[in-house]
Design a protein around this motif. Structure first.
Motif, PDB file in Angstrom:
ATOM      1  N   ASP A  65       0.629 -25.278  20.845  1.00  0.00           N
ATOM      2  CA  ASP A  65      -0.742 -24.702  21.357  1.00  0.00           C
ATOM      3  C   ASP A  65      -1.534 -25.998  21.188  1.00  0.00           C
ATOM      4  O   ASP A  65      -1.470 -26.565  20.076  1.00  0.00           O
ATOM      5  N   THR A  66      -1.957 -26.132  22.380  1.00  0.00           N
ATOM      6  CA  THR A  66      -2.611 -27.713  22.410  1.00  0.00           C
ATOM      7  C   THR A  66      -4.227 -27.591  21.519  1.00  0.00           C
ATOM      8  O   THR A  66      -4.601 -26.722  21.960  1.00  0.00           O
ATOM      9  N   PRO A  67      -4.131 -28.716  20.693  1.00  0.00           N
ATOM     10  CA  PRO A  67      -5.654 -28.378  19.979  1.00  0.00           C
ATOM     11  C   PRO A  67      -6.733 -29.204  20.598  1.00  0.00           C
ATOM     12  O   PRO A  67      -7.958 -29.170  20.381  1.00  0.00           O
ATOM     13  N   LEU A  68      -6.513 -29.768  22.137  1.00  0.00           N
ATOM     14  CA  LEU A  68      -7.830 -30.402  22.762  1.00  0.00           C
ATOM     15  C   LEU A  68      -8.562 -28.573  23.805  1.00  0.00           C
ATOM     16  O   LEU A  68      -8.177 -27.703  23.860  1.00  0.00           O
ATOM     17  N   GLN A  69      -9.913 -29.623  24.371  1.00  0.00           N
ATOM     18  CA  GLN A  69     -10.211 -28.833  25.103  1.00  0.00           C
ATOM     19  C   GLN A  69     -10.832 -29.897  25.732  1.00  0.00           C
ATOM     20  O   GLN A  69     -10.708 -30.828  25.978  1.00  0.00           O
ATOM     21  N   PRO A  70     -11.166 -28.532  27.583  1.00  0.00           N
ATOM     22  CA  PRO A  70     -11.476 -29.455  28.500  1.00  0.00           C
ATOM     23  C   PRO A  70     -12.840 -29.628  28.038  1.00  0.00           C
ATOM     24  O   PRO A  70     -13.757 -30.052  27.601  1.00  0.00           O
ATOM     25  N   GLU A 118       6.862 -21.587  24.359  1.00  0.00           N
ATOM     26  CA  GLU A 118       5.651 -21.357  26.044  1.00  0.00           C
ATOM     27  C   GLU A 118       4.444 -21.279  24.299  1.00  0.00           C
ATOM     28  O   GLU A 118       4.468 -22.293  23.182  1.00  0.00           O
ATOM     29  N   GLY A 119       3.513 -21.390  25.131  1.00  0.00           N
ATOM     30  CA  GLY A 119       2.546 -21.745  24.171  1.00  0.00           C
ATOM     31  C   GLY A 119       0.528 -22.288  25.265  1.00  0.00           C
ATOM     32  O   GLY A 119       0.683 -21.877  26.695  1.00  0.00           O
ATOM     33  N   THR A 120       0.075 -23.098  24.714  1.00  0.00           N
ATOM     34  CA  THR A 120      -1.345 -23.983  26.028  1.00  0.00           C
ATOM     35  C   THR A 120       0.153 -24.990  26.299  1.00  0.00           C
ATOM     36  O   THR A 120      -0.798 -26.103  25.492  1.00  0.00           O
TER      37      THR A 120
END
Length: 234
Positions: A127-132, A152-154
């Motif tokens: 899962d990415t720690p980044l946000q839009p 799988e994940g984001t």
């Protein structure tokens, strides 16, 4: 739909079918139910006749020792009827021969002895720690769910900025004025970790502030996927 060769999995549809089927099995979905999901998603209707869906399903199931009789019957029928080769009418003779040979190899596997069921390992999740709206010398346009063969994940969909190591680090309002860089041949793309040991946290620096235009990019798809390693030279 992209096609790049004459093999059974040399097109987007069969690769998508294989990925979705394997993902369903990893999630604990019984084989027949996973098949039903594929047919509803890729070949809806009382008599679906998309040859690549059936061939992809059959090839995947025989690889995993889970070949269902209905899938085998339909795939062999499509091979014997020439329905698949009809889509290759405009190809040259050599290409058609290679496709015919690939179909016959699959037919032999389907009608021959089947291997015991293969147990699939659960995919590792990232899962990415980044946000839009965040900016890491890339602009994060969106964060989306994904699945691949074993993970799988984001992942973030990002836009590359025209900034190089050695230049002053833009901060505050100056960051929004950094132009886009198009040297990758695409305005935006997705970034993924290479594996469980790929230490993302120590390779990125999230800069303060949020890009005000980020909400307008929600749902944009990255046309290509790169690993963080591949971004290192930039």
């Amino acid at each position: 739909m992209g096609t790049w060769g004459t093999g059974i999995f040399d097109d987007d549809t069969t690769c998508d079918v294989r990925g979705h089927y394997r993902m369903a099995l990893r999630a604990g979905v019984p084989g027949p139910e996973a098949t039903d999901q594929i047919l509803r998603a890729y070949a809806p209707g009382p008599d679906p006749f998309d040859t690549r869906v059936w061939l992809g399903l059959a090839a995947t199931q025989t690889q995993l020792g889970r070949l269902e009789e209905r899938v085998k019957t339909k795939a062999v029928e499509l091979i014997d009827s020439g329905a698949d080769l009809a889509a290759w009418d405009e190809a040259d003779a050599a290409t058609r021969r290679r496709r015919r040979a690939a179909l016959q190899r699959l037919r032999r596997r389907l009608l021959g002895p089947q291997r015991p069921p293969v147990q699939l390992k659960p995919p590792w999740r990232q899962d990415t720690p980044l946000q839009p709206g965040q900016q890491v010398l890339l602009r994060v346009l969106d964060v989306q769910e994904f699945f691949l063969e074993a993970t799988e994940g984001t992942l973030p969909v990002v836009m590359l900025l025209d900034w190089r190591t050695g230049q002053p680090l833009p901060v505050g309002p100056a960051l929004d004025r950094v132009p886009n860089a198009l040297r990758w041949g695409a305005l935006w793309f997705s970034v993924i970790r290479k594996g469980p040991r790929d230490g993302l946290a120590d390779r990125i620096q999230v800069l303060a502030g949020r890009w005000p235009e980020a909400p307008f990019w929600s749902g944009v798809n990255g046309s290509s996927i790169y690993t963080w390693d591949e971004l290192q030279p930039y």
